[in-house]
Design a protein around this motif. Structure first.
Motif, PDB file in Angstrom:
ATOM      1  N   ASN A 467       0.835  -1.199   0.000  1.00 48.87           N
ATOM      2  CA  ASN A 467       0.000   0.000   0.000  1.00 48.87           C
ATOM      3  C   ASN A 467       0.870   1.250   0.000  1.00 48.87           C
ATOM      4  O   ASN A 467       1.698   1.441   0.892  1.00 48.87           O
ATOM      5  N   LEU A 468       0.682   2.075  -1.026  1.00 46.18           N
ATOM      6  CA  LEU A 468       1.477   3.297  -1.164  1.00 46.18           C
ATOM      7  C   LEU A 468       0.609   4.523  -0.936  1.00 46.18           C
ATOM      8  O   LEU A 468      -0.442   4.683  -1.572  1.00 46.18           O
ATOM      9  N   GLY A 469       1.063   5.362  -0.033  1.00 47.75           N
ATOM     10  CA  GLY A 469       0.395   6.640   0.175  1.00 47.75           C
ATOM     11  C   GLY A 469       1.065   7.723  -0.655  1.00 47.75           C
ATOM     12  O   GLY A 469       2.133   7.503  -1.244  1.00 47.75           O
ATOM     13  N   PHE A 470       0.441   8.909  -0.697  1.00 51.91           N
ATOM     14  CA  PHE A 470       0.982  10.015  -1.486  1.00 51.91           C
ATOM     15  C   PHE A 470       1.034  11.262  -0.619  1.00 51.91           C
ATOM     16  O   PHE A 470       0.025  11.705  -0.065  1.00 51.91           O
ATOM     17  N   ASP A 471       2.254  11.820  -0.479  1.00 50.08           N
ATOM     18  CA  ASP A 471       2.446  13.032   0.297  1.00 50.08           C
ATOM     19  C   ASP A 471       2.155  14.237  -0.591  1.00 50.08           C
ATOM     20  O   ASP A 471       2.889  14.502  -1.547  1.00 50.08           O
ATOM     21  N   GLN A 472       1.080  14.976  -0.279  1.00 50.64           N
ATOM     22  CA  GLN A 472       0.644  16.090  -1.120  1.00 50.64           C
ATOM     23  C   GLN A 472       1.662  17.225  -1.160  1.00 50.64           C
ATOM     24  O   GLN A 472       1.726  17.986  -2.133  1.00 50.64           O
ATOM     25  N   GLU A 473       2.470  17.383  -0.124  1.00 51.28           N
ATOM     26  CA  GLU A 473       3.439  18.475  -0.079  1.00 51.28           C
ATOM     27  C   GLU A 473       4.711  18.152  -0.873  1.00 51.28           C
ATOM     28  O   GLU A 473       5.211  18.996  -1.615  1.00 51.28           O
ATOM     29  N   THR A 474       5.238  16.943  -0.690  1.00 50.02           N
ATOM     30  CA  THR A 474       6.497  16.585  -1.352  1.00 50.02           C
ATOM     31  C   THR A 474       6.276  15.943  -2.715  1.00 50.02           C
ATOM     32  O   THR A 474       7.197  15.885  -3.532  1.00 50.02           O
ATOM     33  N   GLY A 475       5.056  15.424  -2.960  1.00 48.64           N
ATOM     34  CA  GLY A 475       4.781  14.738  -4.214  1.00 48.64           C
ATOM     35  C   GLY A 475       5.414  13.362  -4.290  1.00 48.64           C
ATOM     36  O   GLY A 475       5.532  12.790  -5.378  1.00 48.64           O
ATOM     37  N   ARG A 476       5.796  12.829  -3.124  1.00 53.86           N
ATOM     38  CA  ARG A 476       6.448  11.527  -3.106  1.00 53.86           C
ATOM     39  C   ARG A 476       5.507  10.430  -2.607  1.00 53.86           C
ATOM     40  O   ARG A 476       4.661  10.663  -1.745  1.00 53.86           O
ATOM     41  N   LEU A 477       5.703   9.240  -3.152  1.00 54.57           N
ATOM     42  CA  LEU A 477       4.992   8.067  -2.661  1.00 54.57           C
ATOM     43  C   LEU A 477       5.711   7.529  -1.436  1.00 54.57           C
ATOM     44  O   LEU A 477       6.933   7.645  -1.306  1.00 54.57           O
ATOM     45  N   PHE A 478       4.959   6.919  -0.545  1.00 51.20           N
ATOM     46  CA  PHE A 478       5.566   6.296   0.631  1.00 51.20           C
ATOM     47  C   PHE A 478       4.765   5.048   0.974  1.00 51.20           C
ATOM     48  O   PHE A 478       3.594   4.906   0.601  1.00 51.20           O
ATOM     49  N   VAL A 479       5.405   4.124   1.664  1.00 45.40           N
ATOM     50  CA  VAL A 479       4.729   2.902   2.073  1.00 45.40           C
ATOM     51  C   VAL A 479       3.924   3.195   3.328  1.00 45.40           C
ATOM     52  O   VAL A 479       4.458   3.690   4.327  1.00 45.40           O
ATOM     53  N   ARG A 480       2.638   2.894   3.285  1.00 43.30           N
ATOM     54  CA  ARG A 480       1.766   3.125   4.435  1.00 43.30           C
ATOM     55  C   ARG A 480       2.032   2.057   5.489  1.00 43.30           C
ATOM     56  O   ARG A 480       2.066   0.861   5.189  1.00 43.30           O
ATOM     57  N   GLU A 481       2.210   2.503   6.723  1.00 46.19           N
ATOM     58  CA  GLU A 481       2.382   1.554   7.824  1.00 46.19           C
ATOM     59  C   GLU A 481       1.036   0.970   8.242  1.00 46.19           C
ATOM     60  O   GLU A 481       0.964  -0.165   8.708  1.00 46.19           O
ATOM     61  N   ASP A 482      -0.009   1.774   8.083  1.00 47.28           N
ATOM     62  CA  ASP A 482      -1.344   1.283   8.400  1.00 47.28           C
ATOM     63  C   ASP A 482      -1.952   0.625   7.165  1.00 47.28           C
ATOM     64  O   ASP A 482      -1.410   0.719   6.072  1.00 47.28           O
ATOM     65  N   ASP A 483      -3.073  -0.032   7.321  1.00 43.54           N
ATOM     66  CA  ASP A 483      -3.780  -0.652   6.204  1.00 43.54           C
ATOM     67  C   ASP A 483      -5.204  -0.117   6.201  1.00 43.54           C
ATOM     68  O   ASP A 483      -6.074  -0.647   6.911  1.00 43.54           O
ATOM     69  N   PRO A 484      -5.468   0.943   5.423  1.00 45.63           N
ATOM     70  CA  PRO A 484      -6.813   1.542   5.440  1.00 45.63           C
ATOM     71  C   PRO A 484      -7.901   0.584   4.974  1.00 45.63           C
ATOM     72  O   PRO A 484      -9.051   0.714   5.388  1.00 45.63           O
ATOM     73  N   PHE A 485      -7.551  -0.380   4.154  1.00 47.88           N
ATOM     74  CA  PHE A 485      -8.540  -1.336   3.670  1.00 47.88           C
ATOM     75  C   PHE A 485      -8.941  -2.312   4.776  1.00 47.88           C
ATOM     76  O   PHE A 485     -10.111  -2.629   4.941  1.00 47.88           O
ATOM     77  N   ALA A 486      -7.939  -2.769   5.534  1.00 49.80           N
ATOM     78  CA  ALA A 486      -8.239  -3.681   6.643  1.00 49.80           C
ATOM     79  C   ALA A 486      -9.060  -2.966   7.707  1.00 49.80           C
ATOM     80  O   ALA A 486      -9.973  -3.541   8.299  1.00 49.80           O
ATOM     81  N   GLU A 487      -8.717  -1.694   7.943  1.00 51.44           N
ATOM     82  CA  GLU A 487      -9.442  -0.931   8.967  1.00 51.44           C
ATOM     83  C   GLU A 487     -10.893  -0.701   8.561  1.00 51.44           C
ATOM     84  O   GLU A 487     -11.797  -0.675   9.388  1.00 51.44           O
TER      85      GLU A 487
END
Length: 503
Positions: A467-487
């Motif tokens: 699961n990759l999140g997107f930082d709106q300020e830096t424009g970079r992708l990052f690996v999400r530590e949480d799992d929004p789908f599981a939650e």
């Protein structure tokens, strides 16, 4: 081997050059004994001194002459239909081994170097007629247990060797001898007699190109197994064991899902973290936009967005960091694969680039035969990566799925790739990116599921997701530590469907 010693009969034609007398050729290393053995004589023709290679048949009749003038000027006399392999009349019909050289002088040289014990013959008309001459005398040659080709080591000689190896000798009988110098006469003149004899006894059974045994690859076989080049996502590196040279990797996603962001971030990572130069062939994105996006990943700024809070100084600094490290194909809309292929080769060979990115594969397909052209492109692309020792990352468009659209979080499957059969066959890894852009939950709407669809290397990574999140300020992708789908659902699917079984 014993030689035939009967006195020669009268020649069959009357137009031959007077034989003259056997003569050594000191500058070429040929002694008088060899000249006498082979009937190699010196004479004159129209007042010019000539050396004669005299061809005889089994009855010792003179049937053909090759006449050598000064300066390698050759002429011939005799009946071509009677022309045989030079030296055939000297040996019994059959035995342990026979050596075939490219020229008469080489045949005499080999014979002299091994004391005239073992049969040696030469083709009569050089490389161009080699295969034809051996075919004509195939039955006679097959009487020997080993047939050893010792042609010249230049390109013409090696080409002739390859052609002669296709004639149809008994399997395992034909062998090829390799010399360190151009030909056997050069070996004689340099006094490298032992090496020539070793080459005869060490001749290798002919094997077509591409056929190897364990001994041929033992050196590579014993090399330590190493990790490949890292991905910009550490979890992806762990799943795939990195990227390996000579392989191709395919990416598929719907429109606006984030595949471009991923590629830009990966390119930036290759340049900064891996210190490697990159070639970018983006067929529907101009180099300026690609450069801005990659520079943005370096600086943590969205340079391609006008009101994203960046400064000109920041753009200049980041772009300067890319100079000499990132190269583009600047021909927007020109999508012919043959042209692109040429640019890939130039980038790899001339610029020394090992990492190539192509977006997108579908743009190069022939609209009249999309499936057929994609199969050919993939075959050539995989071959090119292997030949040049490079990694090619490519993007493919997807077909519309039966159920939920990819832009609404529909799952990407291998069969959704346009040209999926060829892509699935030739790709080492295939990845799908999924995102529900319209989801009411802003976290889910900005979370990209990076799915591994195919893992040829071990098969273990197939079906894994990140699961990759997107930082709106830096424009970079990052690996999400949480799992929004599981939650949200209490369930997370990391299994591959039947459609995604490894090829």
């Amino acid at each position: 081997m014993e030689t035939q010693t009967e006195a020669p009969s009268e020649q069959r034609t009357t137009d031959f050059v007077a034989l003259g007398e056997p003569s050594d050729w000191q500058s070429r290393g040929i002694n008088l004994e060899s000249a006498q053995k082979w009937g190699f004589t010196r004479s004159t023709l129209n007042g010019d001194p000539v050396r004669l290679f005299n061809y005889r048949n089994a009855a010792q009749q003179l049937v053909w002459q090759k006449i050598r003038f000064a300066g390698k000027d050759f002429r011939s006399k005799g009946l071509k239909e009677d022309m045989c392999l030079y030296g055939m009349w000297l040996w019994r019909d059959g035995g342990k081994k026979i050596v075939i050289t490219e020229g008469e002088l080489d045949a005499i040289s080999v014979s002299q170097m091994q004391g005239h014990k073992w049969p040696v013959v030469s083709i009569p008309n050089g490389c161009d007629g080699a295969a034809r001459a051996l075919k004509k005398n195939l039955a006679w040659l097959e009487n020997y247990e080993e047939i050893i080709l010792m042609f010249d080591q230049d390109d013409a000689g090696q080409k002739a060797t390859a052609e002669c190896c296709q004639i149809g000798f008994t399997p395992g009988k034909l062998k090829v001898a390799t010399l360190p110098l151009k030909d056997a006469n050069a070996m004689l003149m340099e006094g490298r007699i032992k090496e020539t004899i070793d080459a005869i006894w060490g001749a290798k059974v002919y094997r077509p190109d591409g056929i190897v045994g364990v001994s041929d690859i033992m050196g590579d076989l014993m090399k330590p197994v190493e990790w490949g080049l890292k991905w910009c996502i550490e979890e992806l590196t762990q799943h795939t064991y990195g990227r390996r040279m000579g392989e191709v990797y395919g990416f598929g996603a719907g429109t606006g899902i984030g595949k471009t962001d991923f590629l830009m971030q990966q390119i930036a990572f290759d340049i900064t973290d891996l210190q490697m130069n990159v070639g970018a062939i983006f067929l529907e994105q101009k180099p300026v936009e690609t450069a801005k996006r990659v520079a943005g990943k370096l600086a943590g700024r969205m340079f391609h967005v006008p009101d994203a809070g960046w400064t000109e100084e920041e753009l200049v600094r980041a772009a300067t960091e890319l100079d000499g490290k990132l190269f583009f194909y600047d021909n927007f809309g020109q999508t012919d694969w043959d042209i692109v292929k040429g640019h890939v080769r130039y980038m790899a060979v001339t610029l020394g680039l090992k990492l190539i990115y192509i977006d997108h594969l579908t743009a190069m397909a022939d609209t009249g035969d999309e499936r057929g052209s994609l199969e050919q492109i993939m075959k050539e692309m995989a071959g090119l990566a292997n030949e040049l020792g490079i990694i090619i990352h490519f993007v493919s468009h997807l077909t519309t799925p039966d159920g939920k659209p990819h832009e609404e979080g529909g799952r990407v499957m291998i069969r959704h790739f346009k040209g999926s059969r060829a892509i699935g066959f030739w790709s080492f890894f295939m990845f799908g990116l999924e995102r529900d852009q319209q989801n009411e939950d802003p976290i889910i709407a900005t979370t990209t599921v990076f799915r591994i669809l195919k893992d040829r290397y071990t098969g273990r990574a197939t079906g894994k997701t990140i699961n990759l999140g997107f930082d709106q300020e830096t424009g970079r992708l990052f690996v999400r530590e949480d799992d929004p789908f599981a939650e949200k659902t209490g369930f997370k699917d990391e299994t591959a469907g039947a459609d995604d079984a490894p090829f």
